[in-house]
Design a protein around this motif. Structure first.
Motif, mmCIF file in Angstrom:
data_model
loop_
_atom_site.group_PDB
_atom_site.id
_atom_site.type_symbol
_atom_site.label_atom_id
_atom_site.label_comp_id
_atom_site.label_asym_id
_atom_site.label_seq_id
_atom_site.Cartn_x
_atom_site.Cartn_y
_atom_site.Cartn_z
ATOM 1 N N VAL A 1 0.897 -1.352 0.042
ATOM 2 C CA VAL A 1 -0.080 -0.010 0.031
ATOM 3 C C VAL A 1 0.849 1.407 -0.091
ATOM 4 O O VAL A 1 0.604 2.124 -0.731
ATOM 5 N N LEU A 2 1.877 1.302 0.819
ATOM 6 C CA LEU A 2 2.886 2.444 0.840
ATOM 7 C C LEU A 2 3.489 2.597 -0.410
ATOM 8 O O LEU A 2 3.590 3.821 -0.869
ATOM 9 N N ALA A 3 3.975 1.474 -1.202
ATOM 10 C CA ALA A 3 4.691 1.916 -2.714
ATOM 11 C C ALA A 3 3.335 2.209 -3.435
ATOM 12 O O ALA A 3 3.789 3.170 -4.326
ATOM 13 N N LEU A 4 2.111 1.871 -3.549
ATOM 14 C CA LEU A 4 1.199 2.305 -4.432
ATOM 15 C C LEU A 4 1.061 3.854 -4.025
ATOM 16 O O LEU A 4 1.022 4.655 -4.964
ATOM 17 N N ASN A 5 0.910 3.983 -2.614
ATOM 18 C CA ASN A 5 0.623 5.697 -2.419
ATOM 19 C C ASN A 5 1.886 6.437 -2.950
ATOM 20 O O ASN A 5 1.630 7.525 -3.692
ATOM 21 N N PRO B 1 2.732 12.171 -0.331
ATOM 22 C CA PRO B 1 3.450 11.085 0.108
ATOM 23 C C PRO B 1 3.284 10.674 1.469
ATOM 24 O O PRO B 1 2.589 11.637 2.383
ATOM 25 N N LEU B 2 3.661 9.509 1.968
ATOM 26 C CA LEU B 2 3.578 8.775 3.243
ATOM 27 C C LEU B 2 4.739 8.120 3.833
ATOM 28 O O LEU B 2 5.549 7.531 2.787
ATOM 29 N N ASP B 3 4.906 8.075 4.836
ATOM 30 C CA ASP B 3 5.923 7.252 5.278
ATOM 31 C C ASP B 3 5.178 5.999 6.244
ATOM 32 O O ASP B 3 4.146 5.739 6.395
ATOM 33 N N ALA B 4 6.193 5.024 6.316
ATOM 34 C CA ALA B 4 5.411 3.639 7.123
ATOM 35 C C ALA B 4 4.950 3.981 8.274
ATOM 36 O O ALA B 4 3.815 3.494 8.740
ATOM 37 N N ALA B 5 5.328 4.808 9.120
ATOM 38 C CA ALA B 5 4.870 5.266 10.446
ATOM 39 C C ALA B 5 3.345 5.857 10.436
ATOM 40 O O ALA B 5 2.312 5.520 11.063
ATOM 41 N N ARG B 6 3.262 6.723 9.266
ATOM 42 C CA ARG B 6 1.880 7.235 9.366
ATOM 43 C C ARG B 6 0.849 6.658 8.553
ATOM 44 O O ARG B 6 -0.171 6.192 8.987
ATOM 45 N N ALA C 1 -4.930 -3.642 -6.507
ATOM 46 C CA ALA C 1 -5.095 -2.604 -7.607
ATOM 47 C C ALA C 1 -5.220 -1.356 -6.913
ATOM 48 O O ALA C 1 -5.373 -0.323 -7.727
ATOM 49 N N GLY C 2 -5.403 -1.146 -5.789
ATOM 50 C CA GLY C 2 -5.581 0.200 -5.185
ATOM 51 C C GLY C 2 -6.195 0.067 -3.692
ATOM 52 O O GLY C 2 -6.250 -0.991 -3.114
ATOM 53 N N PHE C 3 -6.169 1.277 -3.084
ATOM 54 C CA PHE C 3 -6.912 1.095 -1.786
ATOM 55 C C PHE C 3 -7.496 2.489 -1.506
ATOM 56 O O PHE C 3 -7.507 3.768 -2.147
ATOM 57 N N LEU C 4 -8.365 2.511 -0.423
ATOM 58 C CA LEU C 4 -8.966 3.746 0.009
ATOM 59 C C LEU C 4 -9.168 3.836 1.244
ATOM 60 O O LEU C 4 -9.300 2.973 2.110
ATOM 61 N N ILE C 5 -8.864 5.029 2.047
ATOM 62 C CA ILE C 5 -8.820 5.160 3.434
ATOM 63 C C ILE C 5 -9.854 6.457 3.904
ATOM 64 O O ILE C 5 -9.822 7.349 3.275
ATOM 65 N N GLY C 6 -10.682 6.009 4.908
ATOM 66 C CA GLY C 6 -11.585 7.086 5.293
ATOM 67 C C GLY C 6 -11.750 7.175 6.747
ATOM 68 O O GLY C 6 -11.396 6.298 7.539
ATOM 69 N N PHE C 7 -12.351 8.452 7.156
ATOM 70 C CA PHE C 7 -12.598 8.594 8.623
ATOM 71 C C PHE C 7 -13.855 9.228 8.800
ATOM 72 O O PHE C 7 -14.215 10.185 8.140
ATOM 73 N N GLY C 8 -14.382 8.855 10.041
ATOM 74 C CA GLY C 8 -15.813 9.456 10.405
ATOM 75 C C GLY C 8 -15.287 10.955 11.134
ATOM 76 O O GLY C 8 -14.222 10.999 11.647
ATOM 77 N N ASP D 1 -9.977 10.129 2.916
ATOM 78 C CA ASP D 1 -8.698 10.747 3.088
ATOM 79 C C ASP D 1 -7.944 10.867 2.032
ATOM 80 O O ASP D 1 -7.257 11.458 1.125
ATOM 81 N N ARG D 2 -7.638 9.516 1.209
ATOM 82 C CA ARG D 2 -7.256 9.361 0.059
ATOM 83 C C ARG D 2 -7.792 7.892 -0.707
ATOM 84 O O ARG D 2 -8.072 7.217 -0.044
ATOM 85 N N ILE D 3 -7.595 8.206 -1.928
ATOM 86 C CA ILE D 3 -7.712 7.003 -2.827
ATOM 87 C C ILE D 3 -6.515 6.884 -3.822
ATOM 88 O O ILE D 3 -6.224 7.853 -4.478
ATOM 89 N N VAL D 4 -6.195 5.622 -4.056
ATOM 90 C CA VAL D 4 -5.070 5.492 -4.937
ATOM 91 C C VAL D 4 -5.598 4.222 -5.743
ATOM 92 O O VAL D 4 -5.884 2.989 -5.143
ATOM 93 N N VAL D 5 -5.429 4.309 -7.019
ATOM 94 C CA VAL D 5 -5.531 3.153 -8.031
ATOM 95 C C VAL D 5 -4.160 2.886 -8.884
ATOM 96 O O VAL D 5 -3.641 3.981 -9.250
ATOM 97 N N ALA D 6 -3.663 1.783 -8.688
ATOM 98 C CA ALA D 6 -2.543 1.504 -9.524
ATOM 99 C C ALA D 6 -2.522 2.036 -11.035
ATOM 100 O O ALA D 6 -3.660 1.970 -11.811
ATOM 101 N N SER D 7 -1.500 2.343 -11.473
ATOM 102 C CA SER D 7 -1.653 2.931 -12.803
ATOM 103 C C SER D 7 -2.011 2.146 -13.850
ATOM 104 O O SER D 7 -2.735 2.641 -14.879
ATOM 105 N N ARG D 8 -1.767 0.991 -13.723
ATOM 106 C CA ARG D 8 -2.084 0.043 -14.783
ATOM 107 C C ARG D 8 -3.686 -0.439 -14.687
ATOM 108 O O ARG D 8 -4.204 -0.856 -15.586
#
Length: 198
Positions: A16-20, A29-34, A55-62, A87-94
């Protein structure tokens, strides 16, 4: 080829970190701790699998979370009702253009509309935002303001979508949603006792 949306697993955080961090200028960008903090605190943290690959990820907060994003803080300051924040959604470029983003938004909305009257997110405006704005507009989002993000020199379009199902769900169930697996909170599911072998 089907898309599977499911909760992230701890061993997938490096992927997930690499995708981001390969997503380009539209995502901070993110680091592993965040990312680990997100894993521990996010109300919604799901990944998409296609053909057995991430293929991607999505992170959300109430809106009641302690999330420290400046865009999240902007929504807390400007909105009077509860909201769910993507907060963020990332889809792999391919995988872009193959329906992964739409599958994520359908899943996130299904989660949010049981709990919140509003769904929020932002789009960065300084790096060719037309495709992202059109995508969100086609999902019923509208701009409710702009935020100049401190420390990163990025201007964001602050987007909101009213969730029409929320009122019926709230009037019918209040805060006691039925005990069915697909309604469970991610952290509740993680804490639930695992069945032992018989």
């Amino acid at each position: 080829m089907s898309i599977v949306i499911r909760d992230v697993r701890e061993h997938e955080l490096d992927s997930v970190l690499a995708l981001n961090n390969n997503a380009g200028l539209a995502i901070l960008p993110l680091d592993a701790a965040r990312l680990r903090l997100f894993f521990d605190t996010a109300e919604y943290f799901r990944v998409a699998e296609r053909d057995g690959n991430l293929a991607g990820f999505l992170i959300g907060f109430g809106s009641d979370s302690q999330h420290d994003s400046s865009n999240f803080a902007w929504f807390k300051q400007h909105l009077t009702r509860k909201f769910f924040y993507i907060d963020r959604i990332v889809v792999a470029s391919r995988r872009r253009g193959g329906g992964v983003g739409r599958a994520f938004y359908a899943d996130a909305q299904s989660f949010a509309e049981l709990r919140y009257p509003q769904l929020t997110c932002e789009v960065f405006l300084d790096h060719g935002a037309d495709a992202a704005l059109l995508f969100h507009g086609s999902f019923g989002f509208r701009e409710v303001g702009q935020n100049n993000m401190p420390h990163v020199d990025v201007r964001a379009s602050m987007l909101l979508k009213d969730l029409c199902s929320y009122q019926w769900v709230h009037d019918t169930y209040g805060d006691a949603l039925p005990d069915v697996p697909w309604v469970g909170h991610r952290r509740e599911l993680q804490r639930a006792p695992r069945p032992t072998g018989t």
